[in-house]
Design a protein around this motif. Structure first.
Motif, PDB file in Angstrom:
ATOM      1  N   THR A 172      40.907  -0.858 -16.327  1.00 33.55           N
ATOM      2  CA  THR A 172      40.780   0.573 -16.080  1.00 33.55           C
ATOM      3  C   THR A 172      41.699   0.949 -14.930  1.00 33.55           C
ATOM      4  O   THR A 172      42.053   0.091 -14.113  1.00 33.55           O
ATOM      5  N   PRO A 173      42.125   2.224 -14.826  1.00 31.42           N
ATOM      6  CA  PRO A 173      42.962   2.629 -13.686  1.00 31.42           C
ATOM      7  C   PRO A 173      42.255   2.351 -12.356  1.00 31.42           C
ATOM      8  O   PRO A 173      41.044   2.571 -12.224  1.00 31.42           O
ATOM      9  N   VAL A 174      43.005   1.869 -11.382  1.00 28.56           N
ATOM     10  CA  VAL A 174      42.402   1.476 -10.099  1.00 28.56           C
ATOM     11  C   VAL A 174      43.232   1.960  -8.928  1.00 28.56           C
ATOM     12  O   VAL A 174      44.417   2.303  -9.069  1.00 28.56           O
ATOM     13  N   ARG A 175      42.582   1.995  -7.760  1.00 29.72           N
ATOM     14  CA  ARG A 175      43.297   2.141  -6.498  1.00 29.72           C
ATOM     15  C   ARG A 175      43.385   0.739  -5.911  1.00 29.72           C
ATOM     16  O   ARG A 175      42.363   0.096  -5.645  1.00 29.72           O
ATOM     17  N   LEU A 176      44.599   0.278  -5.723  1.00 29.47           N
ATOM     18  CA  LEU A 176      44.836  -1.068  -5.206  1.00 29.47           C
ATOM     19  C   LEU A 176      45.195  -0.967  -3.734  1.00 29.47           C
ATOM     20  O   LEU A 176      46.120  -0.242  -3.355  1.00 29.47           O
ATOM     21  N   SER A 177      44.444  -1.671  -2.898  1.00 23.28           N
ATOM     22  CA  SER A 177      44.697  -1.688  -1.460  1.00 23.28           C
ATOM     23  C   SER A 177      45.123  -3.081  -1.042  1.00 23.28           C
ATOM     24  O   SER A 177      44.444  -4.065  -1.360  1.00 23.28           O
ATOM     25  N   GLN A 204      34.958   2.356   5.572  1.00 31.03           N
ATOM     26  CA  GLN A 204      33.846   2.688   4.693  1.00 31.03           C
ATOM     27  C   GLN A 204      34.289   2.825   3.240  1.00 31.03           C
ATOM     28  O   GLN A 204      33.572   2.423   2.322  1.00 31.03           O
ATOM     29  N   VAL A 205      35.497   3.351   3.023  1.00 30.40           N
ATOM     30  CA  VAL A 205      35.969   3.601   1.654  1.00 30.40           C
ATOM     31  C   VAL A 205      36.212   2.306   0.882  1.00 30.40           C
ATOM     32  O   VAL A 205      36.314   2.328  -0.345  1.00 30.40           O
ATOM     33  N   LEU A 206      36.318   1.183   1.580  1.00 27.55           N
ATOM     34  CA  LEU A 206      36.574  -0.092   0.899  1.00 27.55           C
ATOM     35  C   LEU A 206      35.316  -0.951   0.757  1.00 27.55           C
ATOM     36  O   LEU A 206      35.356  -1.991   0.091  1.00 27.55           O
ATOM     37  N   LEU A 207      34.209  -0.541   1.371  1.00 28.16           N
ATOM     38  CA  LEU A 207      32.970  -1.294   1.260  1.00 28.16           C
ATOM     39  C   LEU A 207      32.536  -1.387  -0.201  1.00 28.16           C
ATOM     40  O   LEU A 207      32.594  -0.402  -0.953  1.00 28.16           O
ATOM     41  N   ASN A 208      32.156  -2.595  -0.615  1.00 25.36           N
ATOM     42  CA  ASN A 208      31.671  -2.874  -1.974  1.00 25.36           C
ATOM     43  C   ASN A 208      32.754  -2.802  -3.049  1.00 25.36           C
ATOM     44  O   ASN A 208      32.451  -2.891  -4.236  1.00 25.36           O
ATOM     45  N   SER A 209      33.999  -2.632  -2.649  1.00 21.55           N
ATOM     46  CA  SER A 209      35.081  -2.734  -3.633  1.00 21.55           C
ATOM     47  C   SER A 209      35.252  -4.201  -4.007  1.00 21.55           C
ATOM     48  O   SER A 209      34.662  -5.089  -3.393  1.00 21.55           O
ATOM     49  N   THR A 210      36.057  -4.471  -5.040  1.00 20.94           N
ATOM     50  CA  THR A 210      36.296  -5.851  -5.459  1.00 20.94           C
ATOM     51  C   THR A 210      37.367  -6.475  -4.574  1.00 20.94           C
ATOM     52  O   THR A 210      38.462  -5.921  -4.424  1.00 20.94           O
ATOM     53  N   LEU A 211      37.032  -7.596  -3.987  1.00 18.89           N
ATOM     54  CA  LEU A 211      37.951  -8.315  -3.100  1.00 18.89           C
ATOM     55  C   LEU A 211      38.516  -9.525  -3.837  1.00 18.89           C
ATOM     56  O   LEU A 211      37.753 -10.315  -4.391  1.00 18.89           O
ATOM     57  N   HIS A 224      47.917 -14.177   5.816  1.00 20.18           N
ATOM     58  CA  HIS A 224      48.085 -13.779   4.421  1.00 20.18           C
ATOM     59  C   HIS A 224      47.395 -12.434   4.175  1.00 20.18           C
ATOM     60  O   HIS A 224      46.384 -12.118   4.793  1.00 20.18           O
ATOM     61  N   TYR A 225      47.951 -11.658   3.261  1.00 17.64           N
ATOM     62  CA  TYR A 225      47.339 -10.366   2.963  1.00 17.64           C
ATOM     63  C   TYR A 225      46.061 -10.516   2.141  1.00 17.64           C
ATOM     64  O   TYR A 225      45.788 -11.548   1.543  1.00 17.64           O
ATOM     65  N   MET A 226      45.246  -9.432   2.130  1.00 23.37           N
ATOM     66  CA  MET A 226      44.015  -9.355   1.338  1.00 23.37           C
ATOM     67  C   MET A 226      44.199  -8.280   0.271  1.00 23.37           C
ATOM     68  O   MET A 226      45.008  -7.362   0.432  1.00 23.37           O
ATOM     69  N   ILE A 227      43.412  -8.367  -0.792  1.00 27.30           N
ATOM     70  CA  ILE A 227      43.530  -7.424  -1.903  1.00 27.30           C
ATOM     71  C   ILE A 227      42.167  -6.806  -2.195  1.00 27.30           C
ATOM     72  O   ILE A 227      41.165  -7.523  -2.357  1.00 27.30           O
ATOM     73  N   PHE A 228      42.125  -5.473  -2.267  1.00 27.02           N
ATOM     74  CA  PHE A 228      40.900  -4.740  -2.586  1.00 27.02           C
ATOM     75  C   PHE A 228      41.176  -3.827  -3.784  1.00 27.02           C
ATOM     76  O   PHE A 228      42.214  -3.155  -3.839  1.00 27.02           O
ATOM     77  N   ILE A 229      40.232  -3.795  -4.741  1.00 27.12           N
ATOM     78  CA  ILE A 229      40.411  -2.999  -5.962  1.00 27.12           C
ATOM     79  C   ILE A 229      39.171  -2.139  -6.189  1.00 27.12           C
ATOM     80  O   ILE A 229      38.039  -2.622  -6.078  1.00 27.12           O
TER      81      ILE A 229
END
Length: 326
Positions: A95-100, A206-213, A158-163
């Motif tokens: 599905t479309p995502v916001r990738l951080s 707060q906007v990244l809490l509970n996102s997929t890491l 190293h970088y981290m990835i949040f979706i």
């Protein structure tokens, strides 16, 4: 001789060896490949190694020292640029995502694929073990996703990835995760950003809490070290012998091993020696000449001395207690 006692000891040793071998085989069967690679493209490690090998052969020491983000693209092929910028970490979203991408703030200007790939630097910050990370974001359609290397240098985290799904209520599915050692987790204070290290997230917007890491591999943070790969030594090898070393590899009473170094302009060598008592005669005896065993010694990361030669001579049948000139 106690044959029965020896037999019992041998049997006990045999049982112990079989037990240890069993543990070893179990470990081998379940041990994951540390850097398994899939796909028809070269791995990041192989790509970086190929690049540094080529640059070391083509560029002068001055050019190698001057490598930076502004000029490195001049020496890379389009395929190499694509691998470094899009094929380091890959996965698929349904599905479309916001990738951080939370990236070491010290590398803000040292990872061009983020800016070139349309990621925007936000005001968000993440902290893990007192290290600050910038957050870059981009909206991505459903389908395959490819991310670039951590850095073209080293001395960084190293970088981290949040979706997170763009559609409220959409169920996110992440598949085809590569490399296979990476894992999915939930973003939270205290979460581990890496699969192979104990750092914990201490501050999280707060906007990244509970996102997929996506937990990445800290041990691979320097996989694409190209810009800081080459070093310059103050003591490069010359045509004249240096680093002369006398030691033994056989009987110290009657032998002597002599080793030395030269530049690649001197690919062979020899040693001449004579006993001191013969040298002091009115009609001195001619020295004995022995050809050296010579082999190249490669240090491709030393820009001004990538290949030199090591020479070894083993003198035998020397007189114990005698002094020799060489």
């Amino acid at each position: 001789m106690n044959l029965n006692g020896n037999a019992a000891s041998t049997n006990a040793q045999g049982r112990m060896m079989r037990k240890l071998l069993g543990y070893f085989l179990i470990s081998v069967v379940f041990l994951p490949a540390a850097f398994s690679h899939v796909g028809d493209h070269p791995s990041i490690h192989d790509t970086a190694a190929s690049i540094t090998l080529r640059l070391g052969r083509q560029l002068s020491p001055v050019q190698l020292e001057a490598l930076n983000l502004e000029n490195i693209k001049e020496y890379l092929t389009e395929r190499e640029i694509n691998i470094l910028g899009n094929e380091y970490i890959t996965f698929t979203v349904n599905t479309p995502v916001r990738l951080s991408v939370a990236h070491d703030e010290n590398l803000r200007d040292k990872t061009p694929w983020l800016k070139d790939g349309g990621y925007e630097l936000t005001n968000l910050k993440i902290t893990a073990e007192r290290q600050k990370y910038d957050v870059w974001q981009k909206n991505i359609e459903a389908g395959p996703v490819g991310l670039g290397v951590n850095s073209l240098g080293k001395k960084s985290e190293h970088y981290m990835i949040f979706i997170e799904p763009l559609d409220v209520g959409a169920k996110l599915e992440v598949s085809d995760l590569y490399p296979g050692q990476l894992r999915l987790s939930k973003a939270a204070i205290g979460a581990l950003p890496y699969v192979d290290y104990g750092d914990k997230i201490e501050e999280l917007p707060q906007v990244l809490l509970n996102s997929t890491l996506i937990q990445t591999q800290r041990s691979r943070r320097n996989d694409a070290n190209i810009l800081q790969y080459f070093k310059v030594t103050r003591y490069p090898a010359a045509e004249a012998p240096d680093q002369i070393l006398l030691t033994w590899s056989e009987d110290p009473k009657t032998t002597q091993t002599v080793q030395w170094r030269t530049s690649s302009k001197k690919k062979s060598g020899y040693l001449r020696y004579v006993k001191k008592s013969n040298y002091n005669h009115f009609n001195p005896r001619s020295p004995i000449r022995v050809k050296a065993e010579s082999r190249p010694y490669e240090t491709p990361d030393i820009a001004n001395d990538p290949i030199n030669y090591r020479h070894t001579v083993r003198l035998r049948d020397l007189e114990p207690g005698a002094t020799y000139f060489y």
